[in-house]
Design a protein around this motif. Sequence first.
Motif, short mmCIF file in Angstrom:
data_model
loop_
_atom_site.label_atom_id
_atom_site.label_comp_id
_atom_site.label_asym_id
_atom_site.label_seq_id
_atom_site.Cartn_x
_atom_site.Cartn_y
_atom_site.Cartn_z
N MET A 126 0.83 -1.21 0.00
CA MET A 126 0.00 0.00 0.00
C MET A 126 0.87 1.26 0.00
SD MET A 126 -3.04 -1.02 -0.37
CE MET A 126 -4.05 0.45 -0.09
N THR A 127 2.03 1.17 0.65
CA THR A 127 2.95 2.31 0.62
C THR A 127 3.47 2.54 -0.79
OG1 THR A 127 3.53 2.03 2.94
CG2 THR A 127 5.14 3.18 1.55
N GLU A 128 3.81 1.46 -1.47
CA GLU A 128 4.25 1.60 -2.87
C GLU A 128 3.15 2.22 -3.72
OE1 GLU A 128 7.16 -2.39 -2.90
OE2 GLU A 128 5.25 -2.42 -3.95
N LEU A 129 1.93 1.76 -3.50
CA LEU A 129 0.80 2.25 -4.30
C LEU A 129 0.53 3.73 -4.04
CD1 LEU A 129 -1.37 1.28 -6.31
CD2 LEU A 129 -2.83 0.80 -4.35
N VAL A 130 0.50 4.09 -2.75
CA VAL A 130 0.18 5.47 -2.38
C VAL A 130 1.32 6.42 -2.78
CG1 VAL A 130 -0.15 7.00 -0.39
CG2 VAL A 130 -1.41 4.83 -0.53
N MET A 131 2.56 5.98 -2.60
CA MET A 131 3.71 6.87 -2.82
C MET A 131 4.20 6.83 -4.27
SD MET A 131 4.85 8.22 0.16
CE MET A 131 4.77 7.97 1.90
N ASP A 132 4.31 5.61 -4.81
CA ASP A 132 4.97 5.45 -6.12
C ASP A 132 3.98 5.19 -7.25
OD1 ASP A 132 7.13 5.42 -4.34
OD2 ASP A 132 7.26 3.22 -4.37
N ARG A 133 2.74 4.93 -6.90
CA ARG A 133 1.70 4.63 -7.89
C ARG A 133 1.92 3.32 -8.62
NH1 ARG A 133 -2.31 8.75 -7.24
NH2 ARG A 133 -1.18 10.26 -6.01
N GLU A 134 2.91 2.57 -8.21
CA GLU A 134 3.04 1.22 -8.77
C GLU A 134 3.56 0.29 -7.69
OE1 GLU A 134 5.69 1.19 -12.08
OE2 GLU A 134 7.29 2.17 -10.98
N THR A 135 3.20 -1.00 -7.83
CA THR A 135 3.53 -1.94 -6.76
C THR A 135 4.42 -3.06 -7.28
OG1 THR A 135 1.48 -3.12 -7.26
CG2 THR A 135 1.42 -1.55 -5.45
N SER A 136 5.20 -3.63 -6.37
CA SER A 136 6.13 -4.69 -6.75
C SER A 136 5.41 -6.01 -7.02
CB SER A 136 7.21 -4.87 -5.68
OG SER A 136 6.61 -4.97 -4.41
N LEU A 137 4.16 -6.13 -6.55
CA LEU A 137 3.35 -7.30 -6.90
C LEU A 137 2.08 -6.79 -7.58
CD1 LEU A 137 3.38 -9.48 -3.63
CD2 LEU A 137 4.53 -10.01 -5.78
N ASP A 138 1.58 -7.59 -8.50
CA ASP A 138 0.35 -7.20 -9.20
C ASP A 138 -0.85 -7.31 -8.26
OD1 ASP A 138 -1.63 -6.73 -11.00
OD2 ASP A 138 -1.48 -8.70 -11.97
N LEU A 139 -1.58 -6.21 -8.10
CA LEU A 139 -2.72 -6.21 -7.17
C LEU A 139 -4.05 -6.42 -7.89
CD1 LEU A 139 -1.91 -3.21 -4.76
CD2 LEU A 139 -1.17 -5.58 -4.60
N SER A 140 -4.02 -6.62 -9.22
CA SER A 140 -5.28 -6.56 -9.96
C SER A 140 -6.31 -7.60 -9.49
CB SER A 140 -5.03 -6.66 -11.46
OG SER A 140 -4.34 -7.86 -11.74
N LYS A 141 -5.84 -8.77 -9.07
CA LYS A 141 -6.79 -9.79 -8.60
C LYS A 141 -7.51 -9.33 -7.33
CE LYS A 141 -4.88 -14.13 -10.20
NZ LYS A 141 -3.80 -15.10 -9.97
N MET A 142 -6.91 -8.39 -6.63
CA MET A 142 -7.48 -7.99 -5.35
C MET A 142 -8.31 -6.71 -5.44
SD MET A 142 -4.46 -9.10 -2.78
CE MET A 142 -3.08 -8.82 -3.87
N SER A 143 -8.46 -6.22 -6.68
CA SER A 143 -9.18 -4.95 -6.84
C SER A 143 -10.64 -5.09 -6.43
CB SER A 143 -9.09 -4.51 -8.30
OG SER A 143 -9.97 -3.43 -8.50
N LEU A 144 -11.15 -4.00 -5.89
CA LEU A 144 -12.58 -3.93 -5.55
C LEU A 144 -13.44 -4.13 -6.79
CD1 LEU A 144 -14.67 -3.21 -3.30
CD2 LEU A 144 -14.29 -0.82 -3.87
#
Lengths: 107, 367
Positions: free
Chosen positions: B336-354
Amino acid sequence: MDKSVIVCKCEEVNIDEIETALKTGARHFDDVKRLTRCGMGPCQSKLCGGLVRRVISEYRNVSISEVEPPKKRMPISMIRLKALATDKEATKVISVFKESVSGVSRS
Amino acid sequence: MSRQYDVVVIGSGVVGSSIAYHLSERKTKKVAVIDKGFILTGTSGSTQAWVWVHNKTPSWYGELSMYSAELYPTLKKRIGDVEYKRTGGIAPFFDEKDREHALRLAEMQEKVGIDVKVLTREELLEKEPFLSEKAAGATYSDIDGNVNPFRLVELYTKAAKKNGVDFSFYNPVTEIRRDKGYYQIRTEKEGVFTAKQIVLAGGVWTGELGRMLDITIPVKQVRGQILVTEPLEPFIQTTIAGVRQAENGEVLIGYSKEEVGYNRQTTLDVMQETAGMALDYFPVLAEANVVRCFSGVRVIPKDGLPILGQIPGMENAYVAVTHSGVTLSPLIGTLMTELVMDRETSLDLSKMSLSRFERSAAGELIV
């Protein structure tokens, strides 16, 4: 009073530890309990309940009646596990293994 | 009075406090955490706190849990001793016919790198000599363990505070509005907090936070009840799915599920069933004294899987809500820190999207 005085004998928690918890924002007995373990031992706060509430009331400068006692839970006094157990088929207690296996057959 | 922040996290449970801590490690943004109660007043303070991987399915969820468990050993150096113990984890079965299912689970988990062994009765009893001889076998993995949830959340928040995060306790959020690109978060006790970015990490209450933004976050409340024994001599070596012995000798017993809303009462029927389970597993517990029962309300997303990521169609708003928050907290904080700060994450979060729930409503498959 000396801050090193033990208030909760079961878990050996002193006044200073309770006040430190209150300083971090703990307000209720149960907040202090989760941070210090006071009242979580075998007596379940039967011995220390009043003393801890007094420390909290003095720190917060409120009357002791305004400090809620900790949440009371069953069993009110200790009970042997075998006396509590039922051998009826469980309906709400489940097996982690069975749950995970049903996940495998689903996928 | 208005309080201005870069990021406001709502919820200081194990998930929210981990996110706040990981955000604060960057030391670039002004962060606040708002909670309707205090740390540990909700779900995070009423758990057995297994750090549990090997039975988690589908395997990608198991894989995610494994990555999070792998972060635990370093947490000690970063925030202090959370009493994490990688004891190995055992899920016993009592019917020899279940061995086939166990082997299938092991095979599936192996594909994502989780080492699951299927134990014979003899191997099982060698690991846990006091376990019932009625057990036919078990699944086992070295990766599983447990942690002290009180220390964990306390130390996340302590480290976050040290890094400058503000915490506002006993301060329920009553309204969230979006105004000129900022979020206005109205609270009961301390007025309005203004933030560029918000993270909803309200655990079991996240559905209500979602409604304040007119979005549906489909989560269930599922109660669990746990028995606590008097301190006993150490006799359980590993973490058993359903039973663990804490460092002070107390045994924590239980794995129950009831959907009764936010009701946190303990009930005699579940206590009796739980005691029955304890004796099925460890007959030696018959003479042990039970000192307490406690209950907690887990949050379980509708499909059982984490909801993690940006809220679809709502810029700078994020959600992190999941079952097994203890296991997943180090990884969720990181991602979540990567997402909030860098706008991209080291793991793909798409399966967990709302958004997966919306897709489902449109008739398409859920992930």
